[in-house]
Design a protein around this motif. Structure first.
Motif, mmCIF file in Angstrom:
data_model
loop_
_atom_site.group_PDB
_atom_site.id
_atom_site.type_symbol
_atom_site.label_atom_id
_atom_site.label_comp_id
_atom_site.label_asym_id
_atom_site.label_seq_id
_atom_site.Cartn_x
_atom_site.Cartn_y
_atom_site.Cartn_z
ATOM 1 N N MET A 1 0.960 -1.076 0.431
ATOM 2 C CA MET A 1 0.404 -0.191 0.147
ATOM 3 C C MET A 1 0.729 1.417 -0.053
ATOM 4 S SD MET A 1 -1.081 0.548 3.915
ATOM 5 C CE MET A 1 -1.970 -1.353 4.149
ATOM 6 N N PRO A 2 0.655 2.577 -0.377
ATOM 7 C CA PRO A 2 0.816 3.509 -0.231
ATOM 8 C C PRO A 2 1.856 3.598 1.193
ATOM 9 C CG PRO A 2 -0.745 3.993 -1.530
ATOM 10 C CD PRO A 2 -1.150 2.509 -1.087
ATOM 11 N N LYS A 3 2.879 4.469 1.332
ATOM 12 C CA LYS A 3 3.265 4.803 2.442
ATOM 13 C C LYS A 3 2.219 6.094 3.307
ATOM 14 C CE LYS A 3 7.700 6.174 3.431
ATOM 15 N NZ LYS A 3 8.468 6.566 3.506
ATOM 16 N N ALA A 4 1.981 6.385 3.015
ATOM 17 C CA ALA A 4 0.450 7.694 3.033
ATOM 18 C C ALA A 4 -0.538 7.071 3.707
ATOM 19 C CB ALA A 4 0.088 8.760 2.698
ATOM 20 N N LEU A 5 -0.658 5.826 3.700
ATOM 21 C CA LEU A 5 -1.761 4.971 4.204
ATOM 22 C C LEU A 5 -2.019 3.994 4.985
ATOM 23 C CD1 LEU A 5 -4.028 4.627 1.110
ATOM 24 C CD2 LEU A 5 -4.546 6.200 2.956
ATOM 25 N N VAL A 6 -0.477 3.756 5.403
ATOM 26 C CA VAL A 6 0.131 2.512 6.634
ATOM 27 C C VAL A 6 -0.708 3.507 7.973
ATOM 28 C CG1 VAL A 6 2.230 1.771 7.345
ATOM 29 C CG2 VAL A 6 2.590 1.825 5.386
ATOM 30 N N PRO A 7 -1.076 2.441 8.723
ATOM 31 C CA PRO A 7 -1.389 3.077 9.954
ATOM 32 C C PRO A 7 -0.719 3.319 10.624
ATOM 33 C CG PRO A 7 -2.180 0.405 9.024
ATOM 34 C CD PRO A 7 -1.408 0.861 8.267
ATOM 35 N N SER A 17 -1.264 13.537 9.652
ATOM 36 C CA SER A 17 -0.312 14.715 8.432
ATOM 37 C C SER A 17 -1.472 16.131 8.575
ATOM 38 C CB SER A 17 0.630 14.772 7.617
ATOM 39 O OG SER A 17 1.873 13.974 8.143
ATOM 40 N N VAL A 18 -2.555 15.484 8.163
ATOM 41 C CA VAL A 18 -3.881 16.512 7.450
ATOM 42 C C VAL A 18 -4.281 16.867 9.088
ATOM 43 C CG1 VAL A 18 -5.974 16.782 7.074
ATOM 44 C CG2 VAL A 18 -3.735 15.556 5.629
ATOM 45 N N ARG A 83 5.354 12.324 7.916
ATOM 46 C CA ARG A 83 5.341 12.770 8.860
ATOM 47 C C ARG A 83 4.397 12.994 9.939
ATOM 48 N NH1 ARG A 83 11.250 15.361 8.746
ATOM 49 N NH2 ARG A 83 12.130 15.205 6.555
ATOM 50 N N PRO A 84 4.018 13.017 9.916
ATOM 51 C CA PRO A 84 2.679 11.956 10.899
ATOM 52 C C PRO A 84 2.829 13.333 11.861
ATOM 53 C CG PRO A 84 3.587 9.826 11.324
ATOM 54 C CD PRO A 84 4.232 10.939 10.752
ATOM 55 N N LEU A 85 3.773 13.203 13.068
ATOM 56 C CA LEU A 85 4.011 13.556 14.094
ATOM 57 C C LEU A 85 4.464 15.094 13.965
ATOM 58 C CD1 LEU A 85 4.554 10.223 16.652
ATOM 59 C CD2 LEU A 85 1.964 11.348 15.836
ATOM 60 N N THR A 86 4.228 15.700 13.385
ATOM 61 C CA THR A 86 4.677 17.207 13.232
ATOM 62 C C THR A 86 3.906 18.565 13.955
ATOM 63 O OG1 THR A 86 5.282 17.005 10.915
ATOM 64 C CG2 THR A 86 4.913 18.808 11.857
ATOM 65 N N PRO A 87 4.306 18.582 14.688
ATOM 66 C CA PRO A 87 3.787 19.381 15.713
ATOM 67 C C PRO A 87 3.662 20.836 15.144
ATOM 68 C CG PRO A 87 5.912 19.194 17.047
ATOM 69 C CD PRO A 87 6.083 18.795 15.540
ATOM 70 N N PRO A 88 1.988 21.073 15.681
ATOM 71 C CA PRO A 88 1.519 22.861 15.344
ATOM 72 C C PRO A 88 2.666 23.830 15.495
ATOM 73 C CG PRO A 88 -0.139 20.993 16.576
ATOM 74 C CD PRO A 88 1.214 20.166 16.482
ATOM 75 N N ASP A 89 2.873 23.696 16.463
ATOM 76 C CA ASP A 89 3.599 25.142 16.662
ATOM 77 C C ASP A 89 5.061 25.351 15.841
ATOM 78 O OD1 ASP A 89 2.857 25.697 18.567
ATOM 79 O OD2 ASP A 89 4.048 25.194 20.294
ATOM 80 N N LEU A 90 5.817 23.699 15.041
ATOM 81 C CA LEU A 90 6.012 24.276 14.328
ATOM 82 C C LEU A 90 5.797 24.296 12.040
ATOM 83 C CD1 LEU A 90 9.019 22.910 12.343
ATOM 84 C CD2 LEU A 90 8.378 20.877 12.358
ATOM 85 N N VAL A 186 8.500 8.812 8.380
ATOM 86 C CA VAL A 186 8.814 6.709 9.108
ATOM 87 C C VAL A 186 8.775 6.877 7.851
ATOM 88 C CG1 VAL A 186 7.276 5.640 8.834
ATOM 89 C CG2 VAL A 186 6.824 7.404 10.289
ATOM 90 N N THR A 187 9.559 6.123 7.625
ATOM 91 C CA THR A 187 10.570 5.813 6.148
ATOM 92 C C THR A 187 11.340 3.766 6.416
ATOM 93 O OG1 THR A 187 12.159 7.556 5.995
ATOM 94 C CG2 THR A 187 12.850 5.906 4.572
ATOM 95 N N VAL A 188 11.113 3.492 7.397
ATOM 96 C CA VAL A 188 11.308 2.248 7.724
ATOM 97 C C VAL A 188 10.667 1.525 8.459
ATOM 98 C CG1 VAL A 188 13.578 2.092 6.804
ATOM 99 C CG2 VAL A 188 13.697 3.010 9.085
ATOM 100 N N ALA A 189 10.487 0.230 9.164
ATOM 101 C CA ALA A 189 9.009 -0.226 10.077
ATOM 102 C C ALA A 189 9.889 0.690 11.549
ATOM 103 C CB ALA A 189 9.199 -1.647 10.048
ATOM 104 N N HIS A 190 11.186 0.577 12.066
ATOM 105 C CA HIS A 190 11.471 0.739 12.824
ATOM 106 C C HIS A 190 10.740 2.613 13.040
ATOM 107 C CE1 HIS A 190 13.909 1.692 16.726
ATOM 108 N NE2 HIS A 190 14.898 3.560 15.514
#
Length: 201
Positions: A1-7, A17-18, A83-90, A186-190
């Motif tokens: 699946m596309p990386k963006a849809l990985v849960p 991210s949204v 980059r799902p956990l980007t803080p709103p302050d950033l 998020v690039t690899v499983a780790h």
């Protein structure tokens, strides 16, 4: 699946991210989806998120996103869904610098490790001083007209690694603002396991 849809904790990366962009003050969201995946993205996102088909490369996808943005969008941010956990302050720091008149703004972090240059045989040929080196993150922000003009001047087959490189190729200065370790990609499983641990804290 596309990386963006990985849960991540039961929600796709792109949904996180949204949410981060909205919490940081972004009014309109355009998501470029891989060919054949628009329905899957639509199911993962709020109904008011605008979806458009992405391209075969990152630069082609950004071109598509720019074309799909509403006519009133004078400032644009380009963000990696991974980059799902980007803080709103950033997000706000980037927007504030744009509103202060800078045409291009990227978040960046200092380089902690020694960074070296190697040749084709893997031998170190140089070790640049790290005091001036930075790791660039997203969202990267731009005056829309500046970014559109830079893309218009870019070769159609060019595939640069980020949009700062596109505007720099057009001679536009790019300001850096403080990045944030939580905006890790998020690039690899780790990386996904690390993000899961952050969400559970």
């Amino acid at each position: 699946m596309p990386k963006a849809l990985v849960p991540l904790a039961g929600r796709p990366l792109v949904a996180w991210s949204v949410e981060a962009l909205r919490a940081g003050g972004v009014a309109e969201i355009v998501v470029t989806a891989p060919a054949g995946q628009r329905d899957a993205f639509a199911a993962a996102l709020p109904a008011d998120v605008r979806l458009t088909d992405g391209g075969a490369t990152r630069t082609a996808s950004v071109r598509a996103g720019l074309a799909a943005a509403g006519p009133d969008a004078e400032l644009v941010l380009v963000h990696d869904a991974a980059r799902p956990l980007t803080p709103p302050d950033l997000v706000r720091r980037v927007l504030d610098a744009l509103r202060a008149g800078h045409p291009a703004v990227v978040p960046a972090l200092p380089v902690a490790d020694t960074t070296v240059v190697v040749d084709g045989d893997g031998l170190i040929t140089d070790a640049p001083p790290r005091a001036q080196l930075r790791r660039v993150q997203t969202p990267q922000g731009f005056d829309r007209a500046v970014l559109a003009s830079a893309y218009a001047d870019l070769s159609p087959d060019a595939d640069l690694t980020d949009d700062a490189a596109v505007v720099r190729a057009a001679g536009i200065p790019v300001l850096t603002v403080d990045g944030d370790e939580r905006a890790a990609k998020v690039t690899v499983a780790h990386d996904l396991r690390t993000a899961e641990a952050q969400v559970r804290r």
